[in-house]
Enzyme design. Sequence first.
Site, PDB file in Angstrom:
ATOM      1  N   HIS A 129       0.887  -1.178   0.000  1.00  0.00           N
ATOM      2  CA  HIS A 129       0.000   0.000   0.000  1.00  0.00           C
ATOM      3  C   HIS A 129       0.921   1.224   0.000  1.00  0.00           C
ATOM      4  O   HIS A 129       2.034   1.165   0.531  1.00  0.00           O
ATOM      5  CB  HIS A 129      -0.824  -0.068   1.281  1.00  0.00           C
ATOM      6  CG  HIS A 129      -1.849   0.988   1.446  1.00  0.00           C
ATOM      7  ND1 HIS A 129      -1.549   2.249   1.880  1.00  0.00           N
ATOM      8  CD2 HIS A 129      -3.200   0.962   1.270  1.00  0.00           C
ATOM      9  CE1 HIS A 129      -2.660   2.954   1.954  1.00  0.00           C
ATOM     10  NE2 HIS A 129      -3.675   2.211   1.589  1.00  0.00           N
ATOM     11  N   ASP A 206       3.452  -4.362   7.630  1.00  0.00           N
ATOM     12  CA  ASP A 206       2.181  -3.649   7.589  1.00  0.00           C
ATOM     13  C   ASP A 206       1.080  -4.700   7.793  1.00  0.00           C
ATOM     14  O   ASP A 206       0.803  -5.503   6.895  1.00  0.00           O
ATOM     15  CB  ASP A 206       2.049  -2.962   6.221  1.00  0.00           C
ATOM     16  CG  ASP A 206       0.707  -2.255   6.059  1.00  0.00           C
ATOM     17  OD1 ASP A 206      -0.129  -2.355   6.974  1.00  0.00           O
ATOM     18  OD2 ASP A 206       0.520  -1.607   5.015  1.00  0.00           O
ATOM     19  N   GLN A 209      -4.173  -5.238   6.758  1.00  0.00           N
ATOM     20  CA  GLN A 209      -5.204  -6.099   6.161  1.00  0.00           C
ATOM     21  C   GLN A 209      -5.225  -7.489   6.773  1.00  0.00           C
ATOM     22  O   GLN A 209      -6.036  -8.331   6.375  1.00  0.00           O
ATOM     23  CB  GLN A 209      -4.990  -6.217   4.642  1.00  0.00           C
ATOM     24  CG  GLN A 209      -5.176  -4.924   3.904  1.00  0.00           C
ATOM     25  CD  GLN A 209      -6.610  -4.403   3.974  1.00  0.00           C
ATOM     26  OE1 GLN A 209      -7.563  -5.140   4.241  1.00  0.00           O
ATOM     27  NE2 GLN A 209      -6.778  -3.111   3.747  1.00  0.00           N
ATOM     28  N   LYS A 232      -9.755  -1.095  10.662  1.00  0.00           N
ATOM     29  CA  LYS A 232      -9.809  -2.202   9.695  1.00  0.00           C
ATOM     30  C   LYS A 232     -10.098  -3.522  10.391  1.00  0.00           C
ATOM     31  O   LYS A 232     -10.099  -4.578   9.766  1.00  0.00           O
ATOM     32  CB  LYS A 232      -8.476  -2.318   8.945  1.00  0.00           C
ATOM     33  CG  LYS A 232      -8.079  -1.040   8.256  1.00  0.00           C
ATOM     34  CD  LYS A 232      -7.845  -1.231   6.819  1.00  0.00           C
ATOM     35  CE  LYS A 232      -7.089  -0.068   6.247  1.00  0.00           C
ATOM     36  NZ  LYS A 232      -7.741   0.468   5.072  1.00  0.00           N
ATOM     37  N   CYS A 370      -4.769   2.459  -3.511  1.00  0.00           N
ATOM     38  CA  CYS A 370      -3.502   2.942  -2.940  1.00  0.00           C
ATOM     39  C   CYS A 370      -2.373   1.964  -3.219  1.00  0.00           C
ATOM     40  O   CYS A 370      -1.474   1.781  -2.376  1.00  0.00           O
ATOM     41  CB  CYS A 370      -3.623   3.204  -1.440  1.00  0.00           C
ATOM     42  SG  CYS A 370      -4.830   4.443  -1.034  1.00  0.00           S
TER      43      CYS A 370
END
Length: 414
Positions: A129, A206, A209, A232, A370
Amino acid sequence: MYVTGAQWVLPGLYRDHFPLLHPDKDGKMVHYLDNSATTQKPEILIQATSFFYQNFNANVHRGVYGLAAQATQAYENVRAAVARFIKAPQAQEIIFTSGATESLNMVANWMGQALLKKGDEVIVSMMEHHANLVPWQQQCARSQAKMVAWLPNEKGELDLDRLQSLITKETRVIAVTHVSNVLGTVNPIREICALAHQHNILVVVDGSQAVAHIPVNVEDMDCDFYCFSAHKMFGPTGLGILYGKKDLLNQVTPFRFGGEMVDIVTFEESSFMPLPARLEAGTPNMAGVYGMGATLNFLKSVTYDAIYLAEQKLMHHMFQLLERMEGIKLLGQASERVPVFSLLFEDMHPGDVAQVLDQMNVAVRAGYHCAMPLHRYYQAGNGSLRVSLAFYNNQEDLEALEEGLKKARKLLVR
Ligand code: PMP
């Protein structure tokens, strides 16, 4: 409930707990399939947030009076709960930020300032992202380090042999996503960290997600930093988490300065507090943190085992749906994946399809999500249409999607 056999029935796990998903008085409801952008909120979070404002609202870590002490205790309890949730060894290793973007920027900024120098290399996967890509571009430019792209294979997987071939004596950091917000791929973070650490390379993950779909165990993965946003994972907006190993977090230079993070301040200079306060300048999102505690309790009762089963069924159903459709190509075919599907159309623009779907109350995202470099890499110049599912999605959601896709073909393809 779920019926085995040719027909897959998807009831939507804990769907009743999400007020926004309830049908209105005319029976109309939103088919919310944009969960990678943000997830819907359970009633318990909505109630907890208002409970905080009604009963606990006082600034944390400041007042000596009872209400402030209660607010502080509640805030710190959630820090400990987050640590337990992602299996961080110590609560001090959890820093509350405004979101994954801030968490990632904080780490990259420190590295650009203190660690990276001319000629160093930072490996960044091509499926990142922008929030885990642009900060590295900026910091590499600042320190004259070089960004090295780790390209996924044609299935949309990151392969460790390829990583091995990219590692040099100059590699300092690997920045990689746990789960791709476009391809749905779950990356082998544990193996990536093991390889990186053989070469004294730090790994920044990261997790934005991942958290809605799979249990996270930072100790087992042995990552150096793990960043994600509460919104999220069915939590509040405006709240992020930065996990870092304590010895590393202790070295991170504060990104923001001001109240709360300082110890002694003279007009000329200041000394800073120990972790975690050092990295949390200013008044934090107290109600958000309190609400996050409620979300974590909720997720504990849902369980990731139940989420896994619900999502396996959703994925199975979604693959069958895609097989029935003409002219659609799925971006990414990873074997380890979550229910995030980015679709390319032979003869329709994803933006047009999203508009037709919107007319049927189906909320999906069209564009680059993104992740422009990834779309360019897969030659998806028009972007893609992303259908991202969560455990509460049900049969009706997917039926509405299928109907909408068929309608789009009828309207848009001549
Ligand atoms: N990383 C990934 C993989 C994401 O999907 C997102 C949000 N789309 C982010 C980082 C940034 O999260 P936020 O906007 O909540 O800071």
